[in-house]
Design an enzyme around this catalytic site. Structure first.
Site, PDB file in Angstrom:
ATOM      1  N   GLY A   1      -6.688  12.485   1.227  1.00 27.82           N
ATOM      2  CA  GLY A   1      -6.728  11.271   0.412  1.00 27.82           C
ATOM      3  C   GLY A   1      -7.262  10.078   1.175  1.00 27.82           C
ATOM      4  N   ARG A   2      -7.297  10.223   2.502  1.00 27.43           N
ATOM      5  CA  ARG A   2      -7.836   9.111   3.297  1.00 27.43           C
ATOM      6  C   ARG A   2      -8.549   9.642   4.534  1.00 27.43           C
ATOM      7  NH1 ARG A   2      -3.194   6.610   7.063  1.00 27.43           N
ATOM      8  NH2 ARG A   2      -1.820   8.395   7.135  1.00 27.43           N
TER       9      ARG A   2
ATOM     10  N   LYS B   1     -10.215   9.616   9.919  1.00 26.99           N
ATOM     11  CA  LYS B   1      -8.975   9.350   9.192  1.00 26.99           C
ATOM     12  C   LYS B   1      -8.928   7.853   8.886  1.00 26.99           C
ATOM     13  CE  LYS B   1      -4.023  10.332   9.736  1.00 26.99           C
ATOM     14  NZ  LYS B   1      -3.034  11.021  10.567  1.00 26.99           N
TER      15      LYS B   1
ATOM     16  N   ASP C   1      -5.097   3.786  -1.026  1.00 23.83           N
ATOM     17  CA  ASP C   1      -6.365   3.052  -0.885  1.00 23.83           C
ATOM     18  C   ASP C   1      -7.363   3.772   0.013  1.00 23.83           C
ATOM     19  OD1 ASP C   1      -5.152   2.799   1.545  1.00 23.83           O
ATOM     20  OD2 ASP C   1      -5.139   0.608   1.582  1.00 23.83           O
ATOM     21  N   GLY C   2      -6.941   4.921   0.561  1.00 23.37           N
ATOM     22  CA  GLY C   2      -7.857   5.699   1.402  1.00 23.37           C
ATOM     23  C   GLY C   2      -8.047   5.121   2.797  1.00 23.37           C
TER      24      GLY C   2
ATOM     25  N   ARG D   1      -4.491  24.317   6.881  1.00 26.05           N
ATOM     26  CA  ARG D   1      -3.031  24.202   6.968  1.00 26.05           C
ATOM     27  C   ARG D   1      -2.362  25.292   6.143  1.00 26.05           C
ATOM     28  NH1 ARG D   1      -3.133  18.173   6.718  1.00 26.05           N
ATOM     29  NH2 ARG D   1      -5.311  17.717   7.112  1.00 26.05           N
TER      30      ARG D   1
ATOM     31  N   ASP E   1       1.949  20.908   4.498  1.00 23.87           N
ATOM     32  CA  ASP E   1       0.566  20.432   4.643  1.00 23.87           C
ATOM     33  C   ASP E   1       0.311  19.891   6.038  1.00 23.87           C
ATOM     34  OD1 ASP E   1       2.474  18.515   3.403  1.00 23.87           O
ATOM     35  OD2 ASP E   1       0.895  17.061   3.824  1.00 23.87           O
ATOM     36  N   ASN E   2       1.373  19.736   6.817  1.00 26.05           N
ATOM     37  CA  ASN E   2       1.209  19.254   8.182  1.00 26.05           C
ATOM     38  C   ASN E   2       1.441  20.365   9.200  1.00 26.05           C
ATOM     39  OD1 ASN E   2       0.629  16.697   7.228  1.00 26.05           O
ATOM     40  ND2 ASN E   2       2.754  16.015   7.350  1.00 26.05           N
TER      41      ASN E   2
ATOM     42  N   ASP F   1      -0.993  15.824  12.601  1.00 27.70           N
ATOM     43  CA  ASP F   1      -0.473  14.736  11.800  1.00 27.70           C
ATOM     44  C   ASP F   1       0.631  13.956  12.488  1.00 27.70           C
ATOM     45  OD1 ASP F   1      -0.438  13.038   9.659  1.00 27.70           O
ATOM     46  OD2 ASP F   1      -0.974  14.663   8.314  1.00 27.70           O
TER      47      ASP F   1
HETATM   48  P1  AMP Z   1       0.449  12.388   5.390  1.00 33.24           P
HETATM   49  O1  AMP Z   1       1.757  11.714   5.198  1.00 33.24           O
HETATM   50  O2  AMP Z   1      -0.502  11.625   6.278  1.00 33.24           O
HETATM   51  O3  AMP Z   1       0.569  13.820   5.755  1.00 33.24           O
HETATM   52  O4  AMP Z   1      -0.248  12.330   3.958  1.00 33.24           O
HETATM   53  C1  AMP Z   1       0.225  12.996   2.841  1.00 33.24           C
HETATM   54  C2  AMP Z   1      -0.777  12.882   1.726  1.00 33.24           C
HETATM   55  O5  AMP Z   1      -0.945  11.518   1.325  1.00 33.24           O
HETATM   56  C3  AMP Z   1      -2.175  13.377   2.080  1.00 33.24           C
HETATM   57  O6  AMP Z   1      -2.719  13.977   0.936  1.00 33.24           O
HETATM   58  C4  AMP Z   1      -2.905  12.105   2.432  1.00 33.24           C
HETATM   59  O7  AMP Z   1      -4.290  12.235   2.288  1.00 33.24           O
HETATM   60  C5  AMP Z   1      -2.306  11.134   1.418  1.00 33.24           C
HETATM   61  N1  AMP Z   1      -2.415   9.741   1.877  1.00 33.24           N
HETATM   62  C6  AMP Z   1      -1.733   9.184   2.890  1.00 33.24           C
HETATM   63  N2  AMP Z   1      -2.083   7.884   3.022  1.00 33.24           N
HETATM   64  C7  AMP Z   1      -3.005   7.614   2.091  1.00 33.24           C
HETATM   65  C8  AMP Z   1      -3.770   6.451   1.721  1.00 33.24           C
HETATM   66  N3  AMP Z   1      -3.637   5.283   2.368  1.00 33.24           N
HETATM   67  N4  AMP Z   1      -4.646   6.565   0.713  1.00 33.24           N
HETATM   68  C9  AMP Z   1      -4.795   7.734   0.068  1.00 33.24           C
HETATM   69  N5  AMP Z   1      -4.118   8.843   0.349  1.00 33.24           N
HETATM   70  C10 AMP Z   1      -3.228   8.807   1.353  1.00 33.24           C
HETATM   71 MG    MG Z   2      -0.739  15.130   6.450  1.00 36.49          MG
END
Ligand code: AMP
Ligand code: MG
Length: 484
Positions: free
Chosen positions: A91-92, A112, A124-125, A182, A251-252, A261
């Protein structure tokens, strides 16, 4: 300049069907400014940066200038987050390509914080500077602690701000991984109930990570066994250094066995098996002592994805998978015990080793001793806060330990050599990490680069490390946040 840094891309994942990913370029940023660049890593993977100006590096590592032959994609995946199944995906982040080093080792190069993708949901990506620098510090520290991990090649400020609780400085981290596949990638494909795609993913992973099982009679059984071994090894490493991942969602968890992650992770200081730092982990699901149990739980989710490939007879497939998953405990306990023996310099295998080890841990827990520094003390390092080690119970334990060392069937120095190879003298202390991030947020990167330098030789004694060895004396409990 179109192909800075002589990338050598061969993008095998992007050749998989469209259902595996979205093809998307990183979103351009306003004013990229390189703040960290990992020259050693660049050199290790045969990227030559010698003729490249900082400005060009800034453009390259922000995604403003895409190198030739990159083909950037956001990867689809799913995952169990705190036990609940969700569709996720990058997502980002975007994978700009797979770079081959001269010896044909393959590295995912991922940005990232590079903008919205089809998987951004409400996000917001983007990413903030603090969490990206934190990932850089801790992932590099893990690498130098000899623990499999993704690595960090660069951090660029975007010149844009990101809105979280407050307005923060935006940044992009370049992550290098042997792959970003993953357990959640398998879960995503398995949920589509398309066996051809599942086989494709399995073949891709075997070719990439485990070519030695390519000829196996049943590849899905072999991969389950291998990934289980890799994850047992990984979590034993985490337990060795007191690393708490903090968000062990499926997913991690990487199929290659690398730590991936670095969100709310942190190192334990005072020994307490229930330690949790993450503000969102309210039930302690991912506490230090739960990490092996959760590793097994995640592996069971991986096994579920493979059921259709293990055997046409579902009951039989489940039976085979369950047997493999249930081998986890014995393997873990054996490897953990051996790891702890190493930490105490014990060679061989004596029947009272386990109680010797557990008694030390119990003592540490009861008197609130520092995990890392207790082993430093046993190695004869000068450690401040020596008062702990004048405790009568500890002195009695030392006697038992010294008697056990006499049973080592080799020269007396060998035990110290062994201990020095597995007990770090420095870890990323929470208060130190916070301190350098605060400075970096005020545009002073000097304390940060010094910390990274100190953490690059965690097993070597050096006068400069003393101030980095002390645990925090703050009374308040340290808390970490996901940084999303
Ligand atoms: P994470 O906690 O980094 O493992 O992220 C979990 C999920 O949330 C993943 O699909 C990420 O891509 C998404 N994600 C985390 N932060 C953002 C962000 N700021 N914008 C869009 N997607 C996000
Ligand atoms: Mg992750």
């Amino acid at each position: 300049m179109k192909n800075g840094l002589n990338w050598n891309f061969d993008n095998s994942y992007s050749r998989l069907p469209d259902s595996f990913k979205e093809t998307i370029d990183p979103v351009k940023v306003k004013k990229p400014e390189l703040v960290l660049f990992n020259k050693d890593l660049a050199k290790n993977i045969d990227l030559d940066f010698s003729n490249i100006k900082n400005e060009e590096l800034s453009a390259l590592f922000s995604g403003n200038l895409l190198p030739k032959n990159s083909n950037s994609i956001a990867q689809a995946y799913a995952g169990h987050q705190f036990g609940h199944f969700t569709m996720l995906g990058d997502g980002r982040a975007v994978l700009i390509g797979e770079h081959l080093s001269k010896n044909k080792k393959r590295y995912d190069i991922q940005f990232k914080g590079s903008g919205k993708t089809a998987f951004s949901r409400n996000g917001d990506g983007r990413a903030a500077l603090g969490p990206m620098l934190r990932e850089y510090i801790i992932s590099e520290s893990m690498h130098h602690l000899n623990i499999p991990t993704t690595r960090s090649l660069a951090v660029v400020k975007t010149g844009e701000s990101v809105m979280r609780d407050t307005e923060l400085i935006g940044a992009i981290l370049t992550r290098v991984a042997s792959s970003h596949i993953r357990v959640g990638t398998f879960q995503y494909i398995a949920a589509r109930k398309n066996e051809d795609e599942l086989k494709m993913l399995l073949d891709h992973v075997i070719k990439r990570h485990y070519p030695n099982i390519d000829k196996a009679k049943n590849k899905s059984i072999e991969i389950l066994k291998i990934v289980l071994e890799k994850q047992v090894d990984l979590v034993v490493h985490w337990m060795r250094v007191g690393f708490i991942h903090g968000v062990m969602n499926t997913d991690n968890m990487s199929i290659s066995g690398e730590t991936i992650d670095y969100g709310p992770c942190a190192f334990m200081d005072v020994y307490d098996p229930k330690t949790v730092f993450s503000s969102i982990d309210r039930t302690g699901r991912y506490a230090y002592c739960n990490q092996p149990i959760i590793t097994k739980w995640n592996l069971a989710r991986f096994a579920e994805c493979l059921i259709p490939l293990i055997d046409k007879d579902q009951n039989n497939a489940i039976k085979i998978a369950t047997e493999i998953i249930n081998s986890f405990e014995n393997k873990y306990e054996e490897k953990w015990l051996n790891m702890m023996r190493d930490k105490l310099g014990l060679f061989g295998d004596e029947k009272n080793d386990q109680s010797l080890i557990l008694d030390l841990l119990t003592w540490m827990h009861e008197v609130k001793a520092d995990y890392t520094n207790t082993f430093c003390y046993l190695m004869g390092e000068k450690i401040e806060l020596k008062k702990y080690y004048e405790d009568k119970r500890f002195l009695n334990w030392m006697e038992r330990w010294k008697n056990r060392l006499k049973l080592n069937k080799n020269s007396s120095e060998k035990y110290l050599q062994l201990m020095k190879s597995v007990n770090p003298l420095v870890i990323p202390r929470n208060h130190k990490v916070e301190e350098v991030l605060d400075s970096a947020n005020q545009n002073n990167f000097q304390p940060l680069t010094k910390l990274i330098e100190i953490l690059s030789k965690p097993y070597l004694q050096n006068q400069k490390i003393i101030e980095y060895q002390l645990p925090s004396n703050q009374k308040e409990k340290y808390q970490t946040f996901c940084g999303t």
